[in-house]
Design an enzyme around this catalytic site. Structure first.
Site, short mmCIF file in Angstrom:
data_model
loop_
_atom_site.label_atom_id
_atom_site.label_comp_id
_atom_site.label_asym_id
_atom_site.label_seq_id
_atom_site.Cartn_x
_atom_site.Cartn_y
_atom_site.Cartn_z
N LYS A 165 -4.83 -1.14 10.48
CA LYS A 165 -3.80 -1.86 9.73
C LYS A 165 -3.05 -2.74 10.72
CE LYS A 165 -0.15 -1.11 6.33
NZ LYS A 165 0.82 -2.07 6.85
N LEU B 181 0.83 -1.21 0.00
CA LEU B 181 0.00 0.00 0.00
C LEU B 181 0.86 1.25 0.00
CD1 LEU B 181 -2.65 -0.96 2.71
CD2 LEU B 181 -2.95 -0.92 0.23
#
Length: 727
Positions: free
Chosen positions: A133, A98
DNA sequence: GTGCCTCGAGTTCA
DNA sequence: CTCGAGGCAC
């Protein structure tokens, strides 16, 4: 045992193929269940002897009907003796990483960028999901017909390690799914909860085994155990948050798809929310950050994803990250320590890089004693444009400095405490000669780094170049890693790449033999010579990359290889380009564009992705006498193979040059370009004789006219979508 | 000329 | 993983 195997074979010999297939399916089911009971629940439901009998029967069927054997069959998988290493798994869909956002402004840019890309007005609704996350390691679980057939780590995103047997020991990971699509790849994070981590470390300590620095390391170490029985004893957890290949969609939105994964039996993170605005996203981030300490597991930020999957598809991917997601990282943990010294390392290109030697300090669960200082401006407190960083404070030996780990990995210096600066600390004087060879170290106009001019005279450059040559993406010679290269270089056995291929001739027999070196024997010497011999056949792209020419990395080398197809064509064009007047001008930037029209030069710079800097590096490096002699000597020892054709060769537009003009209504220009390139087309900005196809929307003007004059095929946007199968 | 985006080259620790 | 810079489109 032999007797029992014979009995199993005799029983199988009587079966028809259809019976064998049915029996194998039954055996597979029972073995799976037994593995599950044994490895996961720690409660065997079959005796070892019964288990072995079932397994032998399955193996016998697979031996008689090899095409029935499934690569992930339990006979090959769970319960097998620990392998020497993990097998490789190529992901059906790449596992991405990401992009990162470090503050609210980065998140705002992300949202604005998506609106721009999709051409959505500010008022149009655009929803995102926001979820913690997890700080663990990502895992891809492949299910076929509801059965877990493989579990793989991310690896480099294309291929990972096969950890199926270990994944089966994790309670959160179902071995079977009810009502799942025929093919389903579930992606998520393996992690360890704080309580489990503490208990594991206590147990390790009590047993006198080494303890883990943090839960992430513990999770990674546990998943990568070669013996699944060890993994079974480790308390790992799993959250699903994404997917790879699917035979049927999981839903229309990210939120729906994740809910579906939850319904299939996967744990999903309870703090996942759907947000309708930037403010909601940031508020959820703040909420998660507030609860961070009480979650019971480590997280390092919040991930935002565009909720609508149709929009995700339109946004697509950049080279390694999706355009539709971003990780909003929590501020990095900081620690103060003292800067003991600044050392200078010399890289393969001669770059002098300063490294901070620090009094060891724990940052984010890891002891750090070195940190990168980038370059001389960074030490002086300026960035590449001369703007002050750290408030313009410079860094001096003896200073107290604040350390963090960028991306939770690379140690860096964030700040310096001037109030604690020792009396008499002097500004760091960056060397102007190479610390390894004494040659001048010069910094070119506009360049951030200072470089040693010693070239191959410089031992540091020579060794680093050799390490690059044998690196994984280059020659990748098994048994010849950086340690070995250093040792061989130090003894004068290998001074340049060609010497590697002379190693056996020079040191295989005779007075000085490899097998007599410390740490080497007959067997290991033989293995190394064989590994080297294997690499005499080498792909053109790998060869060009291995030469270590400035600005020519893996991608540029592959582009060059694909264009030229052979070493002879490549080197011949470089030679011709070097003789042309344009290349002779010492300063590229001073060159006049009209001089660049000479054929060999423009053939090189005409390659997509290859520009002047690369062309200058190629021509100057490869025509330098010493360097060229070394390269010629190397190539004479090799069989250079032509690169394979592009993987996208099957698509209808592969290799075609396409131009978009006029207004596109169903996609933005950036989308159209990305999509076309993914299919192997080259997208150009203007129409020329090389154009194969013009996609013209309403309002197309001069380009459409020119295309008509040149007789170039012209289609509209719908025609394009039909052509590429996106109708 | 400006602003992506990608690539190259550098980096740490387990 | 990050920075700097090359390449290219606008």
């Amino acid at each position: 045992m032999a007797e029992e195997t014979e009995r199993a074979e005799a029983a199988v010999a009587a079966l028809s193929e259809a019976e064998a297939a049915a029996r194998l399916a039954e055996l597979t089911r029972r073995l799976d269940a037994a593995n599950r009971a044994y490895y996961q629940d720690d409660a065997p439901d079959l005796s070892d002897a019964d288990y072995d009998a079932l397994k032998r029967e399955a193996a016998a069927i697979e031996a008689r009907f090899p095409h029935l054997a499934h690569p992930d069959s339990p006979t090959a998988q769970v319960g097998a003796a620990p392998a020497e290493g993990f097998g490789k798994v190529t992901h059906a869909e790449r596992m991405l990483s990401l992009a990162n956002a470090f503050d609210a402004a980065d998140v705002a840019d992300f949202v604005a960028g998506i609106r721009r890309y999709l051409n959505l007005p500010d008022a149009a609704p655009l929803a995102f999901t926001a979820e913690p996350k997890i700080d663990g390691l990502s895992l891809s679980l492949r299910y076929e017909d509801g059965r877990l057939v493989s579990a793989a780590t991310r690896g480099d995103g294309v291929t990972g390690e096969n950890v199926t047997a270990n994944a089966l020991t994790i309670k959160d990971i179902p071995a079977r799914l009810e009502g799942a699509p025929a093919v389903l790849e579930v992606r998520g994070e393996v992690y360890m909860r704080h309580a489990d981590f503490a208990a594991l470390n206590a147990q390790q300590a009590a047993a006198g085994d080494k303890t883990f620095a943090n839960p992430r390391n513990a999770a990674a170490g546990s998943l990568r155990q070669l013996d699944p029985a060890v993994t079974r004893a480790r308390p790992l957890s799993f959250f699903a948050y994404s997917w790879g290949e699917l035979s049927a969609p999981l839903g229309r939105s990210q939120a729906e798809a994740v809910a579906r994964l939850a319904a299939l039996g996967f744990p999903t993170n309870p703090l996942t929310r759907r947000c309708d605005s930037l403010d909601e996203m940031l508020a959820h981030y703040a909420g998660i950050e507030e609860r961070r300490a009480t979650l019971g597991y480590d997280i390092d930020g919040v991930v935002y994803k565009v909720d609508d999957l149709a929009l995700q598809a339109r946004l697509g991917l950049r080279s390694t990250t999706p355009r539709w997601a971003i990780a909003h990282k929590f501020p990095a943990e900081l620690a103060w320590t003292r800067l003991e010294a600044i050392d200078i390392q010399v890289g393969r290109t001669g770059a002098l890089s300063p490294v901070a030697r620090l009094t060891p300090v724990t940052v984010g669960g890891v002891v750090v004693s070195n940190a990168t200082l980038h370059n001389e401006d960074y030490i002086a407190g300026r960035d590449s444009r001369g703007q002050p960083i750290r408030g313009g404070r410079d860094i001096r030996v003896g200073d107290w400095v604040q350390v963090y780990r960028a991306g939770d990995v690379i140690p860096k210096i964030a700040d310096v405490d001037l109030s604690r600066r020792p009396e008499g600390a002097a500004p760091f004087v960056f060397p102007v000669t190479c610390p390894e060879c004494g040659s001048d170290a010069v910094r070119e106009e506009g360049d951030a780094v200072r470089r040693c001019t010693g070239g191959l005279i410089c031992p540091a450059q020579a060794v680093e170049k050799l390490k690059h040559f044998v690196s994984r993406q280059a020659f990748d010679i098994e048994g010849l890693g950086s340690k070995q290269v250093e040792a061989f270089y130090a003894d004068g056995w290998i001074r340049e790449p060609a010497d590697i291929f002379d190693l056996e001739r020079n040191y295989g027999t005779g007075l000085r033999q490899l097998k007599n070196r410390e740490g080497w024997g007959e067997k290991s010497a033989r293995n190394l010579f064989d590994a080297i011999a294997e690499r005499r056949r080498i792909g053109l792209g790998r060869l060009i990359f291995a030469l270590g020419i400035r600005h020519v990395g893996e991608v540029a080398a592959a582009d060059l290889a694909r264009h030229f197809g052979s070493w002879a064509a490549f080197i011949d064009t470089v030679d011709r380009a070097a003789q042309e007047p344009a290349a002779a001008a010492p300063d590229v930037r001073a060159r006049k564009p009209h001089l660049a029209d000479s054929p060999a030069w423009s053939e090189i710079t005409g390659i997509d992705g290859i520009g002047e800097a690369v062309a200058v590096a190629l021509t100057t490096t490869l025509t330098q006498d010493a360097e060229r002699a070394s390269v010629d000597r190397l190539v004479a020892q090799l069989q250079v193979e032509a690169p394979p054709a592009r993987a996208t060769a099957g698509s209808p537009v592969a290799g075609k040059t396409v131009v978009f003009t006029g207004t596109l209504e169903k996609m933005t220009r950036a989308e159209a370009k990305a999509r076309a390139e993914a299919l192997g087309a080259k997208v150009a900005g203007s129409v020329s004789a090389k154009t194969d196809l013009l996609v013209a929307g309403p309002g197309a003007g001069s380009k459409a006219k020119k295309a008509a004059e040149l007789g170039i095929e012209t289609i509209d946007e719908d025609g394009w979508l039909a052509l590429i199968g996106d109708g």
